[in-house]
Design a protein around this motif. Structure first.
Motif, short mmCIF file in Angstrom:
data_model
loop_
_atom_site.label_atom_id
_atom_site.label_comp_id
_atom_site.label_asym_id
_atom_site.label_seq_id
_atom_site.Cartn_x
_atom_site.Cartn_y
_atom_site.Cartn_z
N TRP A 114 -16.81 -23.86 -11.65
CA TRP A 114 -16.16 -24.74 -10.68
C TRP A 114 -16.80 -26.12 -10.76
CZ3 TRP A 114 -18.26 -19.97 -9.25
CH2 TRP A 114 -17.33 -18.96 -8.97
N PHE A 115 -16.06 -27.13 -10.31
CA PHE A 115 -16.66 -28.43 -10.14
C PHE A 115 -17.76 -28.30 -9.08
CE2 PHE A 115 -12.49 -29.68 -11.80
CZ PHE A 115 -12.88 -30.56 -12.80
N ASN A 116 -18.88 -28.97 -9.28
CA ASN A 116 -20.01 -28.91 -8.36
C ASN A 116 -19.76 -29.86 -7.18
OD1 ASN A 116 -22.51 -28.48 -7.23
ND2 ASN A 116 -23.65 -29.59 -8.79
N ILE A 117 -18.65 -29.60 -6.47
CA ILE A 117 -18.23 -30.45 -5.36
C ILE A 117 -17.73 -29.56 -4.22
CG2 ILE A 117 -16.61 -32.23 -4.60
CD1 ILE A 117 -16.41 -33.07 -7.58
N CYS A 118 -18.31 -29.74 -3.06
CA CYS A 118 -17.85 -29.00 -1.89
C CYS A 118 -16.55 -29.63 -1.38
CB CYS A 118 -18.91 -29.06 -0.79
SG CYS A 118 -18.45 -28.17 0.70
N GLY B 24 -11.22 -21.45 4.34
CA GLY B 24 -9.83 -21.39 3.94
C GLY B 24 -9.52 -22.25 2.71
N GLU B 25 -10.42 -23.17 2.37
CA GLU B 25 -10.25 -23.96 1.16
C GLU B 25 -10.99 -23.24 0.03
OE1 GLU B 25 -10.50 -28.28 1.49
OE2 GLU B 25 -10.84 -27.98 3.64
N ALA B 26 -11.07 -23.85 -1.14
CA ALA B 26 -11.74 -23.21 -2.27
C ALA B 26 -12.32 -24.26 -3.20
CB ALA B 26 -10.77 -22.33 -3.05
N LEU B 27 -13.30 -23.85 -3.97
CA LEU B 27 -13.84 -24.70 -5.02
C LEU B 27 -12.78 -24.88 -6.10
CD1 LEU B 27 -17.36 -23.05 -5.37
CD2 LEU B 27 -16.76 -25.12 -4.09
N ARG B 28 -12.81 -26.01 -6.80
CA ARG B 28 -11.86 -26.26 -7.89
C ARG B 28 -12.38 -25.63 -9.17
NH1 ARG B 28 -11.40 -32.20 -8.52
NH2 ARG B 28 -10.37 -31.58 -10.44
N GLY C 132 -23.58 -26.26 4.79
CA GLY C 132 -23.61 -24.82 4.99
C GLY C 132 -22.33 -24.07 4.72
N ALA C 133 -21.34 -24.70 4.13
CA ALA C 133 -20.12 -23.95 3.77
C ALA C 133 -20.51 -22.84 2.80
CB ALA C 133 -19.09 -24.87 3.13
N SER C 134 -19.89 -21.65 2.95
CA SER C 134 -20.24 -20.50 2.12
C SER C 134 -19.04 -20.07 1.29
CB SER C 134 -20.68 -19.33 3.01
OG SER C 134 -21.84 -19.70 3.74
N PHE C 135 -19.30 -19.86 0.00
CA PHE C 135 -18.24 -19.55 -0.97
C PHE C 135 -18.50 -18.22 -1.65
CE2 PHE C 135 -18.75 -24.08 -0.54
CZ PHE C 135 -17.45 -24.53 -0.37
N GLU C 136 -17.45 -17.38 -1.72
CA GLU C 136 -17.59 -16.14 -2.46
C GLU C 136 -17.45 -16.46 -3.94
OE1 GLU C 136 -14.95 -14.55 -4.15
OE2 GLU C 136 -13.42 -15.97 -3.49
N LEU C 137 -18.16 -15.71 -4.77
CA LEU C 137 -18.26 -16.04 -6.19
C LEU C 137 -17.24 -15.33 -7.07
CD1 LEU C 137 -22.13 -16.27 -6.32
CD2 LEU C 137 -20.49 -18.15 -6.48
N ALA C 138 -16.40 -14.49 -6.49
CA ALA C 138 -15.34 -13.86 -7.28
C ALA C 138 -14.23 -14.86 -7.57
CB ALA C 138 -14.78 -12.64 -6.56
N GLY C 139 -13.98 -15.78 -6.62
CA GLY C 139 -12.89 -16.73 -6.81
C GLY C 139 -13.15 -18.12 -6.27
N GLY C 140 -14.30 -18.32 -5.62
CA GLY C 140 -14.65 -19.65 -5.12
C GLY C 140 -14.10 -19.99 -3.75
N ALA C 141 -13.55 -19.01 -3.03
CA ALA C 141 -12.98 -19.28 -1.71
C ALA C 141 -14.08 -19.53 -0.68
CB ALA C 141 -12.12 -18.11 -1.25
N CYS C 142 -13.85 -20.52 0.19
CA CYS C 142 -14.77 -20.77 1.29
C CYS C 142 -14.48 -19.74 2.39
CB CYS C 142 -14.60 -22.19 1.83
SG CYS C 142 -15.77 -22.57 3.16
N LEU D 269 -23.47 -15.09 -1.20
CA LEU D 269 -22.54 -16.23 -1.21
C LEU D 269 -23.25 -17.49 -1.67
CD1 LEU D 269 -20.86 -15.60 2.26
CD2 LEU D 269 -19.95 -14.98 0.01
N LEU D 270 -22.52 -18.38 -2.31
CA LEU D 270 -23.01 -19.70 -2.67
C LEU D 270 -22.90 -20.56 -1.41
CD1 LEU D 270 -23.82 -22.00 -4.62
CD2 LEU D 270 -21.40 -22.16 -5.25
N VAL D 271 -23.98 -21.21 -1.02
CA VAL D 271 -24.00 -22.00 0.21
C VAL D 271 -24.19 -23.47 -0.13
CG1 VAL D 271 -25.18 -22.37 2.42
CG2 VAL D 271 -24.97 -20.05 1.49
#
Length: 113
Positions: free
Chosen positions: A43-47, A92-96, A75-85, A68-70
């Motif tokens: 993913w792009f390294n951009i929250c 509800g958003e996601a990493l690109r 402090g937004a937390s992202f799951e690493l299977a698909g990048g969803a916050c 989770l990636l934080v």
């Protein structure tokens, strides 16, 4: 297409995160790589919350006890299977995502969609 890999698999552990610099669509970008065995997601390294980098210092990422990636900034937390916050200010958003492929023991930029 790049003539150099982004990273060799042996350079970061299974279930590990790494930061690499790459040229994507003509622009130099920081990417987050996540290794899941022989598969790698990028993913792009951009929250998506405030457009800041996710790492707290270059290549150093925070992980929750749940894996989770934080985002170090807010402090937004992202799951690493698909990048969803899944928690925090951009829920509800996601990493690109950036297309990558693993071949010959290394991670390469993919052809994309």
């Amino acid at each position: 297409m790049s003539t150099e890999p982004l990273l060799k698999l042996e350079q970061f552990p299974d279930d590990g995160l790494a930061e690499v610099e790459a040229v994507v669509d003509g622009d130099a970008e920081s990417l987050v790589l996540f290794r899941d065995g022989d598969r790698v997601r990028a993913w792009f390294n951009i929250c998506p919350h405030a457009g800041r980098r996710l790492d707290w210092s270059p290549g150093r990422f925070l992980r929750s006890k749940d894996g989770l990636l934080v985002c170090a900034a807010h402090g937004a937390s992202f799951e690493l299977a698909g990048g969803a916050c899944v928690a925090g200010p951009c829920r509800g958003e996601a990493l690109r995502e950036v297309a990558v492929e693993v071949r010959d023991g290394a991670v390469w930029l993919g052809a994309g969609d």
